[in-house]
Design a protein around this motif. Sequence first.
Motif, PDB file in Angstrom:
ATOM      1  N   GLY A 197      -3.096  -3.883  -8.004  1.00 19.56           N
ATOM      2  CA  GLY A 197      -2.563  -2.863  -7.123  1.00 19.56           C
ATOM      3  C   GLY A 197      -2.443  -3.355  -5.692  1.00 19.56           C
ATOM      4  O   GLY A 197      -2.031  -4.480  -5.440  1.00 19.56           O
ATOM      5  N   PRO A 198      -2.822  -2.506  -4.702  1.00 19.86           N
ATOM      6  CA  PRO A 198      -2.698  -2.897  -3.295  1.00 19.86           C
ATOM      7  C   PRO A 198      -3.895  -3.681  -2.767  1.00 19.86           C
ATOM      8  O   PRO A 198      -3.958  -3.988  -1.572  1.00 19.86           O
ATOM      9  CB  PRO A 198      -2.593  -1.547  -2.587  1.00 19.86           C
ATOM     10  CG  PRO A 198      -3.433  -0.634  -3.439  1.00 19.86           C
ATOM     11  CD  PRO A 198      -3.227  -1.098  -4.869  1.00 19.86           C
TER      12      PRO A 198
ATOM     13  N   SER B 214       0.810  -1.226   0.000  1.00 17.79           N
ATOM     14  CA  SER B 214       0.000   0.000   0.000  1.00 17.79           C
ATOM     15  C   SER B 214       0.841   1.273   0.000  1.00 17.79           C
ATOM     16  O   SER B 214       0.287   2.372   0.067  1.00 17.79           O
ATOM     17  CB  SER B 214      -0.925  -0.005   1.223  1.00 17.79           C
ATOM     18  OG  SER B 214      -0.168  -0.030   2.418  1.00 17.79           O
ATOM     19  N   THR B 215       2.185   1.144  -0.087  1.00 14.19           N
ATOM     20  CA  THR B 215       3.043   2.321  -0.090  1.00 14.19           C
ATOM     21  C   THR B 215       2.894   3.078  -1.405  1.00 14.19           C
ATOM     22  O   THR B 215       2.960   2.482  -2.480  1.00 14.19           O
ATOM     23  CB  THR B 215       4.516   1.913   0.095  1.00 14.19           C
ATOM     24  OG1 THR B 215       4.639   1.153   1.294  1.00 14.19           O
ATOM     25  CG2 THR B 215       5.411   3.133   0.172  1.00 14.19           C
ATOM     26  N   GLY B 216       2.708   4.410  -1.320  1.00 13.62           N
ATOM     27  CA  GLY B 216       2.547   5.202  -2.535  1.00 13.62           C
ATOM     28  C   GLY B 216       1.094   5.347  -2.934  1.00 13.62           C
ATOM     29  O   GLY B 216       0.179   4.856  -2.264  1.00 13.62           O
ATOM     30  N   SER B 217       0.848   6.032  -4.061  1.00 15.22           N
ATOM     31  CA  SER B 217      -0.520   6.293  -4.506  1.00 15.22           C
ATOM     32  C   SER B 217      -1.148   5.040  -5.100  1.00 15.22           C
ATOM     33  O   SER B 217      -0.461   4.137  -5.586  1.00 15.22           O
ATOM     34  CB  SER B 217      -0.526   7.407  -5.561  1.00 15.22           C
ATOM     35  OG  SER B 217       0.035   6.943  -6.789  1.00 15.22           O
TER      36      SER B 217
ATOM     37  N   SER C 251       1.420  -2.936 -10.670  1.00 14.80           N
ATOM     38  CA  SER C 251       0.933  -4.319 -10.608  1.00 14.80           C
ATOM     39  C   SER C 251       0.615  -4.848 -12.008  1.00 14.80           C
ATOM     40  O   SER C 251       0.889  -6.019 -12.315  1.00 14.80           O
ATOM     41  CB  SER C 251      -0.304  -4.425  -9.708  1.00 14.80           C
ATOM     42  OG  SER C 251      -1.423  -3.754 -10.273  1.00 14.80           O
ATOM     43  N   GLU C 252       0.061  -3.992 -12.867  1.00 15.20           N
ATOM     44  CA  GLU C 252      -0.228  -4.406 -14.246  1.00 15.20           C
ATOM     45  C   GLU C 252       1.066  -4.686 -15.011  1.00 15.20           C
ATOM     46  O   GLU C 252       1.160  -5.659 -15.780  1.00 15.20           O
ATOM     47  CB  GLU C 252      -1.039  -3.304 -14.947  1.00 15.20           C
ATOM     48  CG  GLU C 252      -2.444  -3.117 -14.383  1.00 15.20           C
ATOM     49  CD  GLU C 252      -3.133  -1.886 -14.950  1.00 15.20           C
ATOM     50  OE1 GLU C 252      -2.529  -1.210 -15.812  1.00 15.20           O
ATOM     51  OE2 GLU C 252      -4.281  -1.604 -14.527  1.00 15.20           O
ATOM     52  N   GLN C 253       2.072  -3.825 -14.783  1.00 10.24           N
ATOM     53  CA  GLN C 253       3.355  -4.006 -15.465  1.00 10.24           C
ATOM     54  C   GLN C 253       4.052  -5.290 -15.020  1.00 10.24           C
ATOM     55  O   GLN C 253       4.660  -5.996 -15.831  1.00 10.24           O
ATOM     56  CB  GLN C 253       4.244  -2.790 -15.189  1.00 10.24           C
ATOM     57  CG  GLN C 253       3.752  -1.504 -15.845  1.00 10.24           C
ATOM     58  CD  GLN C 253       4.404  -0.259 -15.251  1.00 10.24           C
ATOM     59  OE1 GLN C 253       5.364  -0.355 -14.477  1.00 10.24           O
ATOM     60  NE2 GLN C 253       3.876   0.911 -15.605  1.00 10.24           N
ATOM     61  N   ARG C 254       3.966  -5.589 -13.741  1.00  7.84           N
ATOM     62  CA  ARG C 254       4.593  -6.809 -13.239  1.00  7.84           C
ATOM     63  C   ARG C 254       3.914  -8.057 -13.794  1.00  7.84           C
ATOM     64  O   ARG C 254       4.596  -9.011 -14.192  1.00  7.84           O
ATOM     65  CB  ARG C 254       4.558  -6.816 -11.708  1.00  7.84           C
ATOM     66  CG  ARG C 254       5.556  -5.840 -11.102  1.00  7.84           C
ATOM     67  CD  ARG C 254       5.444  -5.769  -9.593  1.00  7.84           C
ATOM     68  NE  ARG C 254       6.561  -5.026  -9.017  1.00  7.84           N
ATOM     69  CZ  ARG C 254       6.663  -4.696  -7.740  1.00  7.84           C
ATOM     70  NH1 ARG C 254       5.697  -5.039  -6.893  1.00  7.84           N
ATOM     71  NH2 ARG C 254       7.712  -4.038  -7.306  1.00  7.84           N
TER      72      ARG C 254
ATOM     73  N   THR D 232      -0.330   4.684  -8.885  1.00  7.21           N
ATOM     74  CA  THR D 232       1.038   4.197  -9.128  1.00  7.21           C
ATOM     75  C   THR D 232       1.127   2.702  -8.887  1.00  7.21           C
ATOM     76  O   THR D 232       1.718   1.955  -9.683  1.00  7.21           O
ATOM     77  CB  THR D 232       2.037   4.929  -8.212  1.00  7.21           C
ATOM     78  OG1 THR D 232       2.044   6.322  -8.538  1.00  7.21           O
ATOM     79  CG2 THR D 232       3.441   4.364  -8.377  1.00  7.21           C
ATOM     80  N   ASN D 233       0.531   2.247  -7.790  1.00  9.07           N
ATOM     81  CA  ASN D 233       0.551   0.824  -7.476  1.00  9.07           C
ATOM     82  C   ASN D 233      -0.255   0.008  -8.482  1.00  9.07           C
ATOM     83  O   ASN D 233       0.151  -1.108  -8.846  1.00  9.07           O
ATOM     84  CB  ASN D 233       0.009   0.589  -6.061  1.00  9.07           C
ATOM     85  CG  ASN D 233       0.995   0.999  -4.989  1.00  9.07           C
ATOM     86  OD1 ASN D 233       2.196   0.811  -5.145  1.00  9.07           O
ATOM     87  ND2 ASN D 233       0.501   1.567  -3.903  1.00  9.07           N
ATOM     88  N   GLN D 234      -1.373   0.563  -8.933  1.00  5.56           N
ATOM     89  CA  GLN D 234      -2.177  -0.148  -9.925  1.00  5.56           C
ATOM     90  C   GLN D 234      -1.381  -0.354 -11.211  1.00  5.56           C
ATOM     91  O   GLN D 234      -1.342  -1.459 -11.768  1.00  5.56           O
ATOM     92  CB  GLN D 234      -3.462   0.637 -10.217  1.00  5.56           C
ATOM     93  CG  GLN D 234      -4.366   0.012 -11.276  1.00  5.56           C
ATOM     94  CD  GLN D 234      -4.874  -1.367 -10.880  1.00  5.56           C
ATOM     95  OE1 GLN D 234      -5.156  -1.621  -9.707  1.00  5.56           O
ATOM     96  NE2 GLN D 234      -4.986  -2.264 -11.848  1.00  5.56           N
TER      97      GLN D 234
END
Length: 222
Positions: free
Chosen positions: A194-195, A156-159, A167-170, A162-164
């Motif tokens: 994301g988170p 959950s660190t960050g916006s 996660s899609e890129q990973r 950004t996390n969404q």
Amino acid sequence: MNISINVSRWTTLLVAAVFATACSIDPYTGEEKTSNTAKGAGWGALGGAVLGAAVSSKSDRKKGALQGAVAGAAAGGGYGYYMDRQEAKLRARLEGTGVGVERVGDTIKLIMPGNITFDTGSSAIKGGFTDVLDSVVLVAKEFDKTLMQINGYTDSTGSFQTNQSLSEQRAGSVGRYFMNQGVAASRIRTTGYGPRDPVADNSTASGREQNRRVEIEMLPTQ
């Protein structure tokens, strides 16, 4: 209209025998577990027996129940047998790698935590992680009737946005790796969450590491 059916003693024994052969030892826990193949075959046999008796004439119900049980056992055990074999191969290849292997029905889930997958804030696959992915590729190629749903997660660190995106890129990085190794693109789906759906406490470093994960769901195509 309700139909009351007495399944023959032999059919009952057949179903019981199928369930009795369901037990095996989980190589991760050492505990006895029930084979999904045998469970599927057992329920298939029971359903087949009931259907076979229902569609047969009164004089042939015993024979119809037995034939239905045999056919149902074969059909019910098919998916389970295929996924049981795949699960066993994955567990053997991934033992000691830090990857969790879970089985729910005919779905096999591989849980890959952040300490072996990606550096913080990065979607580039770690060098050491490729050996793990190569092991999955070998099994995926052998069991080519399986779909691969790849899900990316972050802590959950960050916006949230950004996390969404991360996660899609990973998830996409893992999907592309599989395709580059020869797994058909038609078998691969990727999603970023994301988170969402944390598996550990985001207030601790170890919890965040567990939440930064990739999960791969192996699903039968039929």
